[in-house]
Design a protein around this motif. Structure first.
Motif, mmCIF file in Angstrom:
data_model
loop_
_atom_site.group_PDB
_atom_site.id
_atom_site.type_symbol
_atom_site.label_atom_id
_atom_site.label_comp_id
_atom_site.label_asym_id
_atom_site.label_seq_id
_atom_site.Cartn_x
_atom_site.Cartn_y
_atom_site.Cartn_z
ATOM 1 N N THR A 259 1.081 -1.065 0.084
ATOM 2 C CA THR A 259 0.288 -0.194 0.235
ATOM 3 C C THR A 259 0.937 1.162 -0.077
ATOM 4 O O THR A 259 2.052 1.149 0.245
ATOM 5 C CB THR A 259 -1.161 0.024 0.883
ATOM 6 N N GLY A 260 -0.136 2.538 0.199
ATOM 7 C CA GLY A 260 0.786 3.407 -0.023
ATOM 8 C C GLY A 260 1.402 4.209 1.110
ATOM 9 O O GLY A 260 1.596 4.983 1.521
ATOM 10 N N VAL A 261 0.740 3.039 2.334
ATOM 11 C CA VAL A 261 1.028 3.879 3.887
ATOM 12 C C VAL A 261 2.255 4.344 4.644
ATOM 13 O O VAL A 261 3.368 3.325 4.149
ATOM 14 C CB VAL A 261 -0.295 3.401 4.376
ATOM 15 N N ASN A 262 2.587 5.193 5.136
ATOM 16 C CA ASN A 262 3.819 5.573 5.970
ATOM 17 C C ASN A 262 2.789 4.361 6.876
ATOM 18 O O ASN A 262 2.692 4.851 8.006
ATOM 19 C CB ASN A 262 3.967 6.949 6.395
ATOM 20 N N SER A 263 3.460 3.228 7.471
ATOM 21 C CA SER A 263 3.303 2.825 8.360
ATOM 22 C C SER A 263 4.182 3.249 10.257
ATOM 23 O O SER A 263 3.123 3.079 10.863
ATOM 24 C CB SER A 263 3.921 1.226 8.630
ATOM 25 N N GLN A 264 5.023 4.010 9.624
ATOM 26 C CA GLN A 264 5.440 5.036 11.052
ATOM 27 C C GLN A 264 4.405 5.827 11.625
ATOM 28 O O GLN A 264 3.995 5.689 12.870
ATOM 29 C CB GLN A 264 6.279 5.469 10.834
ATOM 30 N N ARG A 265 2.931 6.080 10.873
ATOM 31 C CA ARG A 265 1.805 7.482 11.280
ATOM 32 C C ARG A 265 0.944 6.295 11.392
ATOM 33 O O ARG A 265 0.204 6.922 11.950
ATOM 34 C CB ARG A 265 1.648 7.940 10.612
ATOM 35 N N LEU A 266 0.826 5.262 11.632
ATOM 36 C CA LEU A 266 0.091 4.074 12.260
ATOM 37 C C LEU A 266 -0.555 4.101 14.071
ATOM 38 O O LEU A 266 -1.829 4.599 14.269
ATOM 39 C CB LEU A 266 -0.304 2.541 12.096
ATOM 40 N N TYR A 267 0.415 4.049 15.055
ATOM 41 C CA TYR A 267 0.055 4.530 15.900
ATOM 42 C C TYR A 267 0.042 5.571 16.509
ATOM 43 O O TYR A 267 -1.299 5.996 17.062
ATOM 44 C CB TYR A 267 1.153 4.091 16.963
ATOM 45 N N PRO A 268 0.785 6.578 16.203
ATOM 46 C CA PRO A 268 -0.309 8.137 16.017
ATOM 47 C C PRO A 268 -2.074 8.082 15.181
ATOM 48 O O PRO A 268 -1.926 8.683 16.865
ATOM 49 C CB PRO A 268 0.802 8.788 15.579
ATOM 50 N N CYS A 269 -1.625 7.692 14.569
ATOM 51 C CA CYS A 269 -3.365 8.210 14.006
ATOM 52 C C CYS A 269 -4.060 6.982 14.984
ATOM 53 O O CYS A 269 -5.380 7.751 15.467
ATOM 54 C CB CYS A 269 -3.541 7.952 12.794
ATOM 55 N N SER A 270 -4.067 6.203 14.886
ATOM 56 C CA SER A 270 -5.037 4.897 16.241
ATOM 57 C C SER A 270 -4.993 6.168 17.048
ATOM 58 O O SER A 270 -6.426 6.075 17.812
ATOM 59 C CB SER A 270 -3.790 3.833 16.567
ATOM 60 N N ARG A 271 -4.189 6.348 17.896
ATOM 61 C CA ARG A 271 -3.890 6.748 19.513
ATOM 62 C C ARG A 271 -4.994 8.505 18.706
ATOM 63 O O ARG A 271 -6.180 8.794 19.931
ATOM 64 C CB ARG A 271 -3.036 7.566 19.495
ATOM 65 N N LEU A 272 -5.392 8.790 17.991
ATOM 66 C CA LEU A 272 -5.922 10.331 17.449
ATOM 67 C C LEU A 272 -7.027 9.780 17.947
ATOM 68 O O LEU A 272 -8.250 10.308 18.243
ATOM 69 C CB LEU A 272 -5.512 10.952 16.445
ATOM 70 N N VAL A 273 -7.454 8.810 17.334
ATOM 71 C CA VAL A 273 -9.047 8.713 16.790
ATOM 72 C C VAL A 273 -9.787 7.787 18.360
ATOM 73 O O VAL A 273 -10.972 7.946 18.052
ATOM 74 C CB VAL A 273 -8.996 7.351 15.476
ATOM 75 N N SER A 274 -9.220 7.302 18.685
ATOM 76 C CA SER A 274 -9.238 6.700 19.825
ATOM 77 C C SER A 274 -10.011 8.199 20.304
ATOM 78 O O SER A 274 -10.897 7.861 20.986
ATOM 79 C CB SER A 274 -7.930 5.591 20.371
ATOM 80 N N ASN A 275 -9.217 8.554 20.947
ATOM 81 C CA ASN A 275 -9.004 9.530 22.039
ATOM 82 C C ASN A 275 -10.160 10.510 22.056
ATOM 83 O O ASN A 275 -10.899 10.824 22.007
ATOM 84 C CB ASN A 275 -7.550 10.665 22.097
ATOM 85 N N LEU A 276 -10.211 11.369 19.988
ATOM 86 C CA LEU A 276 -11.432 12.111 19.537
ATOM 87 C C LEU A 276 -12.061 11.321 19.814
ATOM 88 O O LEU A 276 -13.772 12.024 20.151
ATOM 89 C CB LEU A 276 -10.910 12.292 18.166
ATOM 90 N N MET A 277 -12.520 10.384 19.514
ATOM 91 C CA MET A 277 -14.022 9.123 19.539
ATOM 92 C C MET A 277 -14.519 8.991 20.722
ATOM 93 O O MET A 277 -15.189 8.121 21.056
ATOM 94 C CB MET A 277 -14.507 8.070 18.129
ATOM 95 N N ASN A 278 -13.470 9.390 21.946
ATOM 96 C CA ASN A 278 -13.821 8.614 22.963
ATOM 97 C C ASN A 278 -13.940 6.950 23.379
ATOM 98 O O ASN A 278 -14.831 6.020 24.037
ATOM 99 C CB ASN A 278 -14.732 8.870 24.082
ATOM 100 N N MET A 279 -13.211 6.427 22.330
ATOM 101 C CA MET A 279 -13.396 4.495 21.971
ATOM 102 C C MET A 279 -11.711 4.192 22.206
ATOM 103 O O MET A 279 -11.675 3.852 21.395
ATOM 104 C CB MET A 279 -13.520 4.652 20.330
ATOM 105 N N PRO A 280 -11.568 3.703 23.648
ATOM 106 C CA PRO A 280 -10.894 2.843 23.836
ATOM 107 C C PRO A 280 -10.258 1.750 22.845
ATOM 108 O O PRO A 280 -11.526 1.252 22.349
ATOM 109 C CB PRO A 280 -10.947 2.033 25.159
ATOM 110 N N VAL A 281 -8.624 1.097 22.600
ATOM 111 C CA VAL A 281 -8.026 0.295 21.874
ATOM 112 C C VAL A 281 -8.501 -0.907 22.640
ATOM 113 O O VAL A 281 -7.397 -0.738 23.700
ATOM 114 C CB VAL A 281 -6.580 1.036 21.415
#
Ligand code: KIV
Ligand code: ZN
Length: 499
Positions: A259-281
């Motif tokens: 894919t064209g994804v920069n895998s090093q951004r996966l964790y920060p993006c995951s935390r951001l979404v979890s935080n904004l949506m108040n949805m624990p991982v």
């Protein structure tokens, strides 16, 4: 088209955001969209514009804010929906309309009270109509997972002829087995005339825990777009998880796909979404869960110390987990905090930074080290300021050999109230005291407490779901004090119905 390239279509902001209690406002959606752009996804499904003015506006604003990925808007196979979607995409550099209709006999008979021929005709009409507005039109055959293959191939062939550039084969109910889903894609590859003129897309739900396996099976049989969400969020058991698909393709080089994804951004993006949506991982979530790289058994630890590859197939740094990430303390300045926020994908203006810095200093006074999750939590803390009912003060006492008791002072739109109550613990006592003032029949259905980082001085996050007058409300609270965090989450809920 490079046949080894798998396109990532992110639907966190559409299918993911349909999770009850996870709705984001437009500003938050833009924040997620920018993080997705940086992550390197190919398509962002920004919303379902006809569904609400908020969704419409979000598609407009995301189209302005994000330039590299294609911005996609969902519609039913209805002209009015398509008109509104086209209007919402007017600022998009690359816009896509995603239209479709249910094709399984369940949908045709019970949802539409229609016939296969009529559905086929409506599908073709919708695609042709959408092509009048944009060159890039994706068609979805809802419940394709339970659609008979021969009819599905007729639909796919017809919509490609009508101008669909991408055809989405959703396993809407998450029912298919991986072999079955892969065979379905293969059937289309083998039987649809003109299949080479469109990209086939997977869209799998996780009701039986097979979303990622099904997506991979689809890709192995010729699909070249995957519809996914960060952290696998989505209605019911969720959608295919973006991070899993990306890291499976990256880890299994023998598949020859990427894919064209920069895998090093996966964790920060995951935390951001979890935080904004108040949805624990969940802690054991693959790739981004807290425990995904934590080895606790002695045998594993010994092996990892000798050579990490004995038990680790992915280097945590490749997905952006940095165990040595700078920890902030009370001595850290504005610049360090701003930098850390930016690394975490949170962009703030000077006023926002000042507000977070003030809260940061208060927290740094209570706990020695401030970790990334603490910072993300602080970045969302201003939501409480606009509340109609606020806690002025709270005192809760509990211990061994005594009855827990709490007294509370509330500010209800400027008017002051006080109450005292006992309970089976300090949280119960506090909520009982609060309920004496806010006199509504409220049932707490869900109440989870989770630590943010580590240590006895850690912050905790509380997620709550309450029911009032037959409706569900979701709340979130955080503090180093679990009673305060619990009351904060409860206040978040009651502020949603006490206006
Ligand atoms: O699951 C599904 O079928 C969908 C479509 C609307 C694309 O989300
Ligand atoms: Zn879906």
């Amino acid at each position: 088209m490079d046949n080894n390239r798998v396109y990532i279509f992110d639907t966190t902001l559409r299918d993911g955001e349909q999770v009850p209690g996870c709705q984001l406002n437009t500003v938050e959606k833009i924040q997620v969209a920018k993080a997705l752009e940086e992550l390197g996804v190919d398509v962002i499904e920004a919303g379902f514009p006809i569904s609400s003015p908020g969704d419409f506006q979000s598609v407009v604003e995301i189209s302005k804010a994000v330039t590299r990925p294609t911005i996609c808007a969902l519609t039913r196979a209805v002209e009015k929906d398509i008109d509104v979607a086209a209007e919402s995409l007017r600022y998009a550099r690359r816009g896509r309309i995603h239209t479709g209709i249910g094709t399984s006999d369940f949908h045709i008979r019970y949802k539409f009270n229609s016939t296969r021929e009529e559905i086929l005709e409506r599908a073709v009409r919708a695609v042709k109509y959408a092509r009048k507005f944009v060159e890039d039109v994706e068609f979805y055959a809802e419940d394709a997972g339970r659609t008979e293959n021969e009819f599905l191939s007729r639909v796919v062939e017809a919509v490609i002829k009508a101008g669909a550039t991408v055809v989405n084969i959703p396993d809407t109910t998450g029912y298919c087995l991986p072999e079955e889903y892969g065979a379905k894609i293969q059937y289309l590859m083998d039987h649809v005339d003109g299949i080479e003129n469109a990209i086939i897309s997977t869209h799998c739900h996780n009701d039986l825990g097979m979303a990622t396996a099904n997506t991979l099976s689809g890709v192995c049989h010729g699909a070249r777009q995957c519809e996914v969400t960060l952290n696998g969020i989505g209605e019911r058991a969720g959608n295919t998880s973006l991070e899993e698909v990306v890291m499976i393709l990256r880890s299994h080089k023998e598949l020859g796909l990427d894919t064209g994804v920069n895998s090093q951004r996966l964790y920060p993006c995951s935390r951001l979404v979890s935080n904004l949506m108040n949805m624990p991982v969940q802690p054991n979530k693959a790739i981004v869960g807290k425990n995904a790289f934590a080895h606790s058994s002695g045998i594993h630890q010994d092996g990892v110390l000798k050579n990490v590859q004995t038990y680790e197939i992915i280097d945590p740094q490749d997905v952006g987990i940095d165990h040595n990430s700078i920890v902030l303390t009370a001595r850290s300045g504005h610049a360090a905090l701003k930098h850390r926020l930016e690394v975490l994908g949170v962009k703030v203006d000077q006023q926002g930074l000042d507000r977070i810095y003030k809260e940061f200093l208060v927290l740094a006074d209570k706990k020695k080290e401030i970790h990334d999750d603490d910072i993300l939590m602080l970045s969302g803390a201003d939501r409480a300021e606009s509340r109609h009912i606020k806690v002025d003060w709270l005192q809760a006492t509990s211990g061994i050999g005594m009855k827990p008791v709490a007294s509370i002072g509330l500010d209800v739109a400027g008017e002051k109230f006080e109450a005292v109550a006992t309970g089976n613990g300090p949280v119960d006592a506090s909520i009982k005291a609060l309920s004496k003032i806010v006199d509504r029949q409220v049932t707490i259905n869900e109440f989870t407490i989770q630590g943010v980082s580590k240590g006895a001085d850690d912050c905790c996050k509380v997620h709550m779901q309450v029911e009032c007058d037959g409706r569900l409300y979701y709340g979130f609270g955080s503090s180093t004090d679990i009673v305060t965090a619990s009351v904060d989450a409860y206040m978040d809920c009651i502020n949603k119905f006490s206006r």
